[in-house]
Scaffold this active site. Structure first.
Site, PDB file in Angstrom:
ATOM      1  N   CYS A 135      51.311  89.780  54.046  1.00 20.01           N
ATOM      2  CA  CYS A 135      52.120  88.902  54.899  1.00 20.01           C
ATOM      3  C   CYS A 135      53.322  89.655  55.448  1.00 20.01           C
ATOM      4  CB  CYS A 135      52.546  87.644  54.140  1.00 20.01           C
ATOM      5  SG  CYS A 135      51.154  86.518  53.871  1.00 20.01           S
ATOM      6  N   ARG A 195      43.960  84.461  51.066  1.00 22.67           N
ATOM      7  CA  ARG A 195      42.900  84.917  51.977  1.00 22.67           C
ATOM      8  C   ARG A 195      41.631  84.112  51.721  1.00 22.67           C
ATOM      9  NH1 ARG A 195      41.303  91.014  50.563  1.00 22.67           N
ATOM     10  NH2 ARG A 195      43.536  91.242  50.848  1.00 22.67           N
ATOM     11  N   CYS A 199      40.322  77.267  64.138  1.00 19.70           N
ATOM     12  CA  CYS A 199      39.441  78.363  63.699  1.00 19.70           C
ATOM     13  C   CYS A 199      38.864  79.107  64.892  1.00 19.70           C
ATOM     14  CB  CYS A 199      38.325  77.883  62.767  1.00 19.70           C
ATOM     15  SG  CYS A 199      37.163  79.225  62.405  1.00 19.70           S
ATOM     16  N   CYS A 253      46.334  87.770  53.538  1.00 27.92           N
ATOM     17  CA  CYS A 253      47.245  87.333  52.456  1.00 27.92           C
ATOM     18  C   CYS A 253      46.584  87.483  51.078  1.00 27.92           C
ATOM     19  CB  CYS A 253      47.629  85.877  52.711  1.00 27.92           C
ATOM     20  SG  CYS A 253      48.589  85.126  51.394  1.00 27.92           S
ATOM     21  N   CYS A 284      32.192  74.312  63.108  1.00 30.07           N
ATOM     22  CA  CYS A 284      32.104  75.750  63.382  1.00 30.07           C
ATOM     23  C   CYS A 284      30.837  76.243  62.680  1.00 30.07           C
ATOM     24  CB  CYS A 284      33.342  76.423  62.782  1.00 30.07           C
ATOM     25  SG  CYS A 284      33.289  78.219  62.686  1.00 30.07           S
ATOM     26  N   HIS A 285      30.252  77.336  63.171  1.00 20.28           N
ATOM     27  CA  HIS A 285      29.005  77.778  62.556  1.00 20.28           C
ATOM     28  C   HIS A 285      29.180  78.137  61.070  1.00 20.28           C
ATOM     29  CE1 HIS A 285      24.779  78.818  63.898  1.00 20.28           C
ATOM     30  NE2 HIS A 285      24.781  78.671  62.595  1.00 20.28           N
ATOM     31  N   THR A 286      30.389  78.530  60.685  1.00 18.67           N
ATOM     32  CA  THR A 286      30.628  78.884  59.278  1.00 18.67           C
ATOM     33  C   THR A 286      30.339  77.691  58.349  1.00 18.67           C
ATOM     34  OG1 THR A 286      32.313  80.397  60.095  1.00 18.67           O
ATOM     35  CG2 THR A 286      32.265  80.022  57.728  1.00 18.67           C
ATOM     36  N   ARG A 318      31.659  73.308  70.992  1.00 16.13           N
ATOM     37  CA  ARG A 318      32.375  72.583  69.963  1.00 16.13           C
ATOM     38  C   ARG A 318      32.124  71.089  70.130  1.00 16.13           C
ATOM     39  NH1 ARG A 318      32.103  76.387  67.251  1.00 16.13           N
ATOM     40  NH2 ARG A 318      33.799  77.438  66.162  1.00 16.13           N
ATOM     41  N   HIS A 376      36.650  72.933  58.443  1.00 21.78           N
ATOM     42  CA  HIS A 376      37.858  73.771  58.410  1.00 21.78           C
ATOM     43  C   HIS A 376      38.534  73.879  59.763  1.00 21.78           C
ATOM     44  CE1 HIS A 376      34.598  76.466  59.564  1.00 21.78           C
ATOM     45  NE2 HIS A 376      35.509  77.165  60.191  1.00 21.78           N
ATOM     46  N   GLU A 377      37.940  73.271  60.805  1.00 19.47           N
ATOM     47  CA  GLU A 377      38.571  73.357  62.129  1.00 19.47           C
ATOM     48  C   GLU A 377      39.060  71.944  62.423  1.00 19.47           C
ATOM     49  OE1 GLU A 377      36.548  76.111  65.069  1.00 19.47           O
ATOM     50  OE2 GLU A 377      36.478  74.238  66.185  1.00 19.47           O
ATOM     51  N   CYS A 397      53.576  88.278  50.207  1.00 13.94           N
ATOM     52  CA  CYS A 397      52.810  89.421  49.681  1.00 13.94           C
ATOM     53  C   CYS A 397      52.882  90.605  50.652  1.00 13.94           C
ATOM     54  CB  CYS A 397      51.359  89.009  49.448  1.00 13.94           C
ATOM     55  SG  CYS A 397      50.427  88.744  50.968  1.00 13.94           S
ATOM     56  N   CYS A 433      51.127  83.377  52.695  1.00 11.12           N
ATOM     57  CA  CYS A 433      52.129  82.973  51.687  1.00 11.12           C
ATOM     58  C   CYS A 433      53.517  83.418  52.114  1.00 11.12           C
ATOM     59  CB  CYS A 433      51.767  83.551  50.314  1.00 11.12           C
ATOM     60  SG  CYS A 433      52.058  85.334  50.162  1.00 11.12           S
TER      61      CYS A 433
HETATM   62  P1  NAD Z   1      27.468  79.534  67.453  1.00  8.71           P
HETATM   63  O1  NAD Z   1      26.270  79.219  66.681  1.00  8.71           O
HETATM   64  O2  NAD Z   1      27.993  78.482  68.381  1.00  8.71           O
HETATM   65  O3  NAD Z   1      27.239  80.868  68.316  1.00  8.71           O
HETATM   66  C1  NAD Z   1      26.534  81.983  67.856  1.00  8.71           C
HETATM   67  C2  NAD Z   1      25.710  82.533  69.020  1.00  8.71           C
HETATM   68  O4  NAD Z   1      25.104  83.768  68.613  1.00  8.71           O
HETATM   69  C3  NAD Z   1      24.570  81.606  69.457  1.00  8.71           C
HETATM   70  O5  NAD Z   1      24.671  81.363  70.843  1.00  8.71           O
HETATM   71  C4  NAD Z   1      23.300  82.391  69.078  1.00  8.71           C
HETATM   72  O6  NAD Z   1      22.241  82.161  69.994  1.00  8.71           O
HETATM   73  C5  NAD Z   1      23.811  83.838  69.163  1.00  8.71           C
HETATM   74  N1  NAD Z   1      23.013  84.800  68.385  1.00  8.71           N
HETATM   75  C6  NAD Z   1      22.524  84.653  67.123  1.00  8.71           C
HETATM   76  N2  NAD Z   1      21.861  85.785  66.747  1.00  8.71           N
HETATM   77  C7  NAD Z   1      21.961  86.650  67.788  1.00  8.71           C
HETATM   78  C8  NAD Z   1      21.490  87.979  68.000  1.00  8.71           C
HETATM   79  N3  NAD Z   1      20.796  88.632  67.075  1.00  8.71           N
HETATM   80  N4  NAD Z   1      21.767  88.561  69.184  1.00  8.71           N
HETATM   81  C9  NAD Z   1      22.471  87.910  70.141  1.00  8.71           C
HETATM   82  N5  NAD Z   1      22.944  86.653  69.988  1.00  8.71           N
HETATM   83  C10 NAD Z   1      22.678  86.029  68.827  1.00  8.71           C
HETATM   84  O7  NAD Z   1      28.601  79.959  66.392  1.00  8.71           O
HETATM   85  P2  NAD Z   1      30.204  80.051  66.505  1.00  8.71           P
HETATM   86  O8  NAD Z   1      30.805  78.820  65.920  1.00  8.71           O
HETATM   87  O9  NAD Z   1      30.587  80.495  67.866  1.00  8.71           O
HETATM   88  O10 NAD Z   1      30.482  81.232  65.436  1.00  8.71           O
HETATM   89  C11 NAD Z   1      30.043  82.549  65.710  1.00  8.71           C
HETATM   90  C12 NAD Z   1      30.112  83.412  64.466  1.00  8.71           C
HETATM   91  O11 NAD Z   1      31.474  83.651  64.098  1.00  8.71           O
HETATM   92  C13 NAD Z   1      29.476  82.790  63.225  1.00  8.71           C
HETATM   93  O12 NAD Z   1      28.856  83.833  62.475  1.00  8.71           O
HETATM   94  C14 NAD Z   1      30.677  82.244  62.455  1.00  8.71           C
HETATM   95  O13 NAD Z   1      30.398  82.114  61.068  1.00  8.71           O
HETATM   96  C15 NAD Z   1      31.672  83.359  62.724  1.00  8.71           C
HETATM   97  N6  NAD Z   1      33.091  83.039  62.546  1.00  8.71           N
HETATM   98  C16 NAD Z   1      33.876  84.035  62.021  1.00  8.71           C
HETATM   99  C17 NAD Z   1      35.230  83.839  61.889  1.00  8.71           C
HETATM  100  C18 NAD Z   1      36.130  84.938  61.387  1.00  8.71           C
HETATM  101  O14 NAD Z   1      37.309  84.676  61.143  1.00  8.71           O
HETATM  102  N7  NAD Z   1      35.642  86.165  61.228  1.00  8.71           N
HETATM  103  C19 NAD Z   1      35.790  82.607  62.269  1.00  8.71           C
HETATM  104  C20 NAD Z   1      34.961  81.640  62.838  1.00  8.71           C
HETATM  105  C21 NAD Z   1      33.605  81.867  62.961  1.00  8.71           C
HETATM  106 ZN    ZN Z   2      35.335  78.534  61.613  1.00  7.03          ZN
END
Ligand code: NAD
Ligand code: ZN
Length: 381
Positions: free
Chosen positions: A106, A118, A178, A114, A48-50, A373, A70-71, A103, A100
């Site tokens: 939850c 969290r 995720c 959580c 995942c991008h994270t 993915r 994490h995925e 809390c 949990c």
């Molecule tokens: P990814 O890299 O596959 O997709 C991100 C997309 O955003 C890419 O296609 C990229 O070209 C595009 N992008 C980047 N900057 C941009 C902009 N300024 N304008 C338009 N498009 C733009 O990533 P992913 O795995 O799909 O994750 C996406 C985001 O979600 C990441 O920031 C990740 O960390 C976050 N995330 C958050 C949670 C949560 O629970 N909040 C969970 C999972 C992932």
């Molecule tokens: Zn993730």
């Protein structure tokens, strides 16, 4: 109980020794699970991008050496003291944010934040005793978001583990651990687009495309995909995206482009990029009076969201979510059932697959913007 229960397991893990340097497959020792923890044999994990942000550590706190991931999907190997809901052999999805069940969050129907479990991206140890369960020659290797799935075995708090239908194929449903649940839930649980509405999705990676899929399920009539990477437009139609906007094709802010396309703004927007400017655009492009924007992308640690307060006074709503507001243990089994009942397709999110030994390729695919993915097969056939 498995014969390994209560013993240290030696197995392979992909260790990130330094920010931005390729992961190294090492033999690590994985300690047995302590109270309220489970040790899981990981069968499949995906990137995942994270993971990439914290591995690059450009805009995040560096914590190294660390085991990312994490995925994932796996099978419980053994359980620690006090664990009654899980047993060896159970099929599970680890989740970076926990439940949990005790809390105020939850117990609230509105929150999945959580108090105990969290997401905490800076912590590299277990919450029970402040120690790591991974080591090499006695030196600790840190955990990541309580999951660390880039290891053949990992130890996770029971509250961060969802028990799922054992018939569900783990090489597919691991993506629900995720990204796909996050995008889907951001739309269905948080943005809640009314039938017939117009939805903008910023970022067409797996998370954004899952958000688009959720908009399609909710009956949105227009789904506008916004991305800087034109490769992402090719497959996005399969996820219900009806129109595309590349902000770099215009010399005005993309929120103005969207407002012109939609007679004043979209009804809902979901930001899945992590880019602060995209977050601001995603908010400012919603229609006054009723528009709702949901932030999902993980921002740079110093990012500041700046907008004129009048944008809010004009009755626009700004929200954010982790994990699409799903409670991992209570809600994820039912999301897995959506896949089993063919209400949700996962195959189209899985664009690449590599054996564990080639895990660094998964990073290359994501950095080049080629993959949604990439599944990493953790065990040899
Ligand atoms: P990814 O890299 O596959 O997709 C991100 C997309 O955003 C890419 O296609 C990229 O070209 C595009 N992008 C980047 N900057 C941009 C902009 N300024 N304008 C338009 N498009 C733009 O990533 P992913 O795995 O799909 O994750 C996406 C985001 O979600 C990441 O920031 C990740 O960390 C976050 N995330 C958050 C949670 C949560 O629970 N909040 C969970 C999972 C992932
Ligand atoms: Zn993730």
């Amino acid at each position: 109980m498995a014969s390994t229960a209560g013993k240290v397991i030696k197995c392979k893990a992909a260790v990130a020794w330094e920010a931005g340097k390729p992961l190294v497959i090492e033999e690590v020792e994985v300690a047995p699970p302590q109270a309220m923890e489970v040790r899981i044999k990981i069968l499949f994990t995906s990137l995942c991008h994270t993971d990439v942000y914290f591995w690059e550590a450009k805009g995040q706190t560096p914590v190294f050496p660390r085991i990312f991931g994490h995925e994932a999907g796996g099978i419980v190997e053994s359980v620690g003291e006090g664990v009654t809901e899980l047993a060896p052999g159970d099929h599970v999805l680890p989740v970076f944010t926990g439940e949990c069940k005790d809390c105020a969050h939850c117990k609230s129907e509105e929150s999945n934040m959580c108090t105990l479990l969290r997401i905490n991206t800076d912590r590299g140890v277990m919450i029970g005793d402040g120690q790591s369960r991974f080591s090499i020659n006695g030196k600790p290797i840190y955990h990541f978001v309580g999951t660390s799935t880039f290891s053949e075995y990992t130890v996770i708090h029971v509250g961060c583990v969802a028990k799922i239908n054992p018939d569900a194929p783990l090489d597919k449903v691991c993506v629900l651990s995720c990204g796909i649940s996050t995008g889907l839930g951001a739309t269905l649980n948080v943005a809640k687009p009314p039938r017939g509405s117009t939805v903008a999705v910023f970022g067409l990676g797996a998370v954004g495309l899952a958000a688009a899929e959720g908009a399609k399920m909710a009956g949105a009539s227009r789904i506008i995909g916004v991305d800087l990477n034109p490769k992402r437009f090719v497959e996005a139609k399969k996820f219900g995206v009806t129109e595309f906007v590349n902000p770099s094709d215009f010399d005005k802010p993309v929120q103005e482009v969207l407002a012109e396309m939609t007679d004043g703004g979209v009804d809902r927007s979901i930001e899945c990029t992590g880019n602060i400017n995209a977050m601001i655009s995603a908010f400012e492009c919603v229609h006054d009076g009723w528009g709702v924007a949901v932030l999902v992308g993980v921002p740079h640690k110093d990012a500041v969201f700046k907008t004129h307060p009048m944008n809010l006074l004009n009755e626009r709503t700004l929200k954010g979510t982790f994990f699409g507001n799903y409670k991992p243990r209570s809600d994820i089994p039912a999301v897995v059932e959506k896949y089993m009942n063919k209400e949700l397709e996962l195959e189209k999110f899985i664009t690449h697959e590599v054996p564990f030994s080639e895990i660094n390729k998964a990073f290359d695919y994501m950095l080049k913007g080629d993959s949604l993915r990439c599944i990493i097969r953790m065990q040899e056939e």
